[in-house]
Enzyme design. Structure first.
Site, PDB file in Angstrom:
ATOM      1  N   ARG A 212      23.241 -90.524 -31.338  1.00 15.81           N
ATOM      2  CA  ARG A 212      22.833 -90.080 -30.011  1.00 15.81           C
ATOM      3  C   ARG A 212      21.329 -89.824 -30.019  1.00 15.81           C
ATOM      4  O   ARG A 212      20.744 -89.545 -31.076  1.00 15.81           O
ATOM      5  CB  ARG A 212      23.574 -88.800 -29.611  1.00 15.81           C
ATOM      6  CG  ARG A 212      25.105 -88.926 -29.597  1.00 15.81           C
ATOM      7  CD  ARG A 212      25.734 -87.569 -29.264  1.00 15.81           C
ATOM      8  NE  ARG A 212      27.188 -87.629 -29.209  1.00 15.81           N
ATOM      9  CZ  ARG A 212      28.004 -87.344 -30.223  1.00 15.81           C
ATOM     10  NH1 ARG A 212      27.485 -86.966 -31.392  1.00 15.81           N
ATOM     11  NH2 ARG A 212      29.306 -87.415 -30.086  1.00 15.81           N
ATOM     12  N   LYS A 236      27.438 -82.954 -32.216  1.00 15.96           N
ATOM     13  CA  LYS A 236      27.862 -81.952 -31.239  1.00 15.96           C
ATOM     14  C   LYS A 236      28.718 -80.884 -31.915  1.00 15.96           C
ATOM     15  O   LYS A 236      29.504 -81.174 -32.813  1.00 15.96           O
ATOM     16  CB  LYS A 236      28.671 -82.619 -30.124  1.00 15.96           C
ATOM     17  CG  LYS A 236      27.835 -83.471 -29.170  1.00 15.96           C
ATOM     18  CD  LYS A 236      28.695 -83.991 -28.037  1.00 15.96           C
ATOM     19  CE  LYS A 236      27.860 -84.744 -27.010  1.00 15.96           C
ATOM     20  NZ  LYS A 236      28.685 -85.258 -25.889  1.00 15.96           N
ATOM     21  N   HIS A 307      21.685 -95.077 -25.170  1.00 21.74           N
ATOM     22  CA  HIS A 307      23.099 -94.912 -25.520  1.00 21.74           C
ATOM     23  C   HIS A 307      23.796 -96.264 -25.643  1.00 21.74           C
ATOM     24  O   HIS A 307      24.855 -96.367 -26.286  1.00 21.74           O
ATOM     25  CB  HIS A 307      23.799 -94.045 -24.478  1.00 21.74           C
ATOM     26  CG  HIS A 307      24.870 -93.164 -25.052  1.00 21.74           C
ATOM     27  ND1 HIS A 307      24.605 -92.128 -25.920  1.00 21.74           N
ATOM     28  CD2 HIS A 307      26.214 -93.182 -24.907  1.00 21.74           C
ATOM     29  CE1 HIS A 307      25.729 -91.535 -26.264  1.00 21.74           C
ATOM     30  NE2 HIS A 307      26.733 -92.164 -25.669  1.00 21.74           N
ATOM     31  N   ARG A 310      24.328 -97.152 -29.161  1.00 22.06           N
ATOM     32  CA  ARG A 310      25.513 -96.505 -29.749  1.00 22.06           C
ATOM     33  C   ARG A 310      26.781 -97.271 -29.355  1.00 22.06           C
ATOM     34  O   ARG A 310      27.662 -97.489 -30.185  1.00 22.06           O
ATOM     35  CB  ARG A 310      25.557 -95.055 -29.262  1.00 22.06           C
ATOM     36  CG  ARG A 310      26.731 -94.225 -29.775  1.00 22.06           C
ATOM     37  CD  ARG A 310      26.506 -92.778 -29.341  1.00 22.06           C
ATOM     38  NE  ARG A 310      27.691 -91.942 -29.438  1.00 22.06           N
ATOM     39  CZ  ARG A 310      28.056 -91.288 -30.543  1.00 22.06           C
ATOM     40  NH1 ARG A 310      27.328 -91.403 -31.640  1.00 22.06           N
ATOM     41  NH2 ARG A 310      29.130 -90.526 -30.559  1.00 22.06           N
ATOM     42  N   HIS A 333      33.221 -88.560 -32.953  1.00 21.79           N
ATOM     43  CA  HIS A 333      34.136 -88.212 -31.863  1.00 21.79           C
ATOM     44  C   HIS A 333      35.211 -87.259 -32.377  1.00 21.79           C
ATOM     45  O   HIS A 333      35.796 -87.505 -33.436  1.00 21.79           O
ATOM     46  CB  HIS A 333      34.812 -89.464 -31.293  1.00 21.79           C
ATOM     47  CG  HIS A 333      33.898 -90.319 -30.470  1.00 21.79           C
ATOM     48  ND1 HIS A 333      34.155 -91.645 -30.186  1.00 21.79           N
ATOM     49  CD2 HIS A 333      32.725 -90.035 -29.857  1.00 21.79           C
ATOM     50  CE1 HIS A 333      33.176 -92.142 -29.438  1.00 21.79           C
ATOM     51  NE2 HIS A 333      32.305 -91.176 -29.230  1.00 21.79           N
ATOM     52  N   TYR A 342      36.331 -98.476 -26.714  1.00 24.37           N
ATOM     53  CA  TYR A 342      35.644 -99.647 -27.250  1.00 24.37           C
ATOM     54  C   TYR A 342      36.604-100.777 -27.579  1.00 24.37           C
ATOM     55  O   TYR A 342      36.191-101.929 -27.706  1.00 24.37           O
ATOM     56  CB  TYR A 342      34.839 -99.268 -28.492  1.00 24.37           C
ATOM     57  CG  TYR A 342      33.752 -98.270 -28.198  1.00 24.37           C
ATOM     58  CD1 TYR A 342      32.639 -98.632 -27.457  1.00 24.37           C
ATOM     59  CD2 TYR A 342      33.843 -96.959 -28.638  1.00 24.37           C
ATOM     60  CE1 TYR A 342      31.637 -97.721 -27.166  1.00 24.37           C
ATOM     61  CE2 TYR A 342      32.848 -96.035 -28.354  1.00 24.37           C
ATOM     62  CZ  TYR A 342      31.752 -96.416 -27.612  1.00 24.37           C
ATOM     63  OH  TYR A 342      30.779 -95.508 -27.316  1.00 24.37           O
TER      64      TYR A 342
END
Length: 361
Positions: A212, A236, A307, A310, A333, A342
């Protein structure tokens, strides 16, 4: 005793808004609603903060502190929560509502207000999520008896597949022309070449590791192991993950670290990988600006965001045979369902290959 049919009707009455919240006639809150909400880049604000110095301001600060200390939310996420809830505060004040005693119907009116103001469904859902989290925290802290937003659902969002960069376009982007003006002074020339090496390394890392923008901005040199070919990423929720780097990326990054970074670092003691011309860590906005410039130089669609690198990283790995769980770990994730989007992109690629290669086609 109520029959099953009567109970079903009662449940339907309570949840009757779920399918029709956003098809109903927009509510008219008056033509001066702009005075209540003034949107800027940082979210909602008002000419005068009517919650400042009030018990609500103290509660909001305590809630944001809990997001930071208990949930490990990022500064960006906490800022979004604060802005969303403040926007809801202003609306409640304007509507003369007591925020500890609102009903779900009144919160639904607020969502309808946002819909009338033509906010995107993703934004409306984010506001609802913030309100739910805030009331949930109030219940835990014994400030509120129940969560009035708990039964509400936001508008359904259409599934939008992530935008990716085609392999040939990616080659143009990563191996674009290098423009160094030889007529500049030696100092200017050295700085120019350092920036070129920095920007090349920046894009190479975005695609090689699927990071990110915020993760690249805060990446420290100690987390980059070019000998072993790994980067340790703090993602995150302060979750750390280990992402491998291919040889080409390691070479580009090593070239930047050895020859360009010292030029940019100057006299600073910065520990970050990517530095500005003043020796400070690159901001997320600067990284986006660099990406736009590289898109322009490569003649690609300038509406793409970093992004997309990514998204391309994940899609290309899956297309190459990587398993979904490994891609999930490399992306950081928390849920496998987030990574599964995806697979829709790779299935379209498989259809194309099948169409081109199958003898019966």
């Amino acid at each position: 005793m109520a029959t099953r049919g009567e109970n079903k009707n009662e449940r339907r009455r309570v949840y009757d808004d779920r399918k029709s919240d956003y098809q109903s006639t927009p509510l008219n809150f008056g033509s001066d609603h702009e005075n209540c909400f003034a949107e800027n880049k940082n979210g909602f604000s008002a000419g005068q903060d009517e919650t400042k110095g009030t018990p609500w301001d103290d509660l909001l600060s305590a809630f944001c502190d809990s997001l930071r200390t208990q949930d490990n939310k990022s500064t960006h996420t906490i800022r979004n929560y604060r802005n969303d809830i403040k926007a809801y505060f202003y609306w409640c004040i304007r509507e003369n509502l007591e925020m500890l005693n609102v009903r779900h119907q009144q919160i639904r009116r607020y969502l309808a207000y946002l819909d009338q103001a033509q906010y995107a469904r993703t934004t409306i859902n984010r506001h609802l999520s913030s309100i739910k989290a805030f009331y949930r925290w109030l219940v835990i802290e014994d400030k509120c008896q129940s969560n009035p937003a708990a039964i509400l659902q936001g508008p359904k969002q259409s599934k939008i597949l992530p935008r990716v960069i085609a392999p040939r376009d990616m080659e143009h982007l990563l191996d674009g022309a290098k423009d160094a003006n030889k007529t500049q002074s030696k100092t200017q020339q050295a700085l120019k070449e350092a920036l070129i090496l920095r920007d090349d390394a920046l894009l190479e890392l975005l695609y090689a590791a699927g990071l990110r923008v915020s993760e690249v901005s805060l990446l420290e040199l100690a987390r980059l192991d070019l000998n072993q070919g790994f980067v340790r990423v703090m993602g995150k929720g302060s979750k750390e993950r280990l992402v491998p780097l291919h040889q080409k990326a390691c070479q580009v990054l090593e070239n930047y670290v050895l020859h360009a970074r010292p030029v940019l670092k100057r006299d600073s003691e910065s520990s970050y990988v990517f530095l500005s011309v003043h020796g400070r860590p690159l901001s997320t906005n600067t990284i986006r600006t660099v990406f736009k410039k590289k898109l322009h130089e490569a003649g690609l669609d300038e509406s793409l965001s970093p992004h997309a690198m990514r998204h391309s990283f994940a899609t290309d790995l899956l297309s190459g045979g990587a398993d979904l769980r490994s891609v999930q770990e490399m992306l950081g994730h928390s849920s496998l369902s987030t990574t599964q989007i995806y697979t829709h992109l790779t299935s379209e690629h498989l259809k194309e290959v099948h169409h081109q290669s199958h003898p019966r086609e």
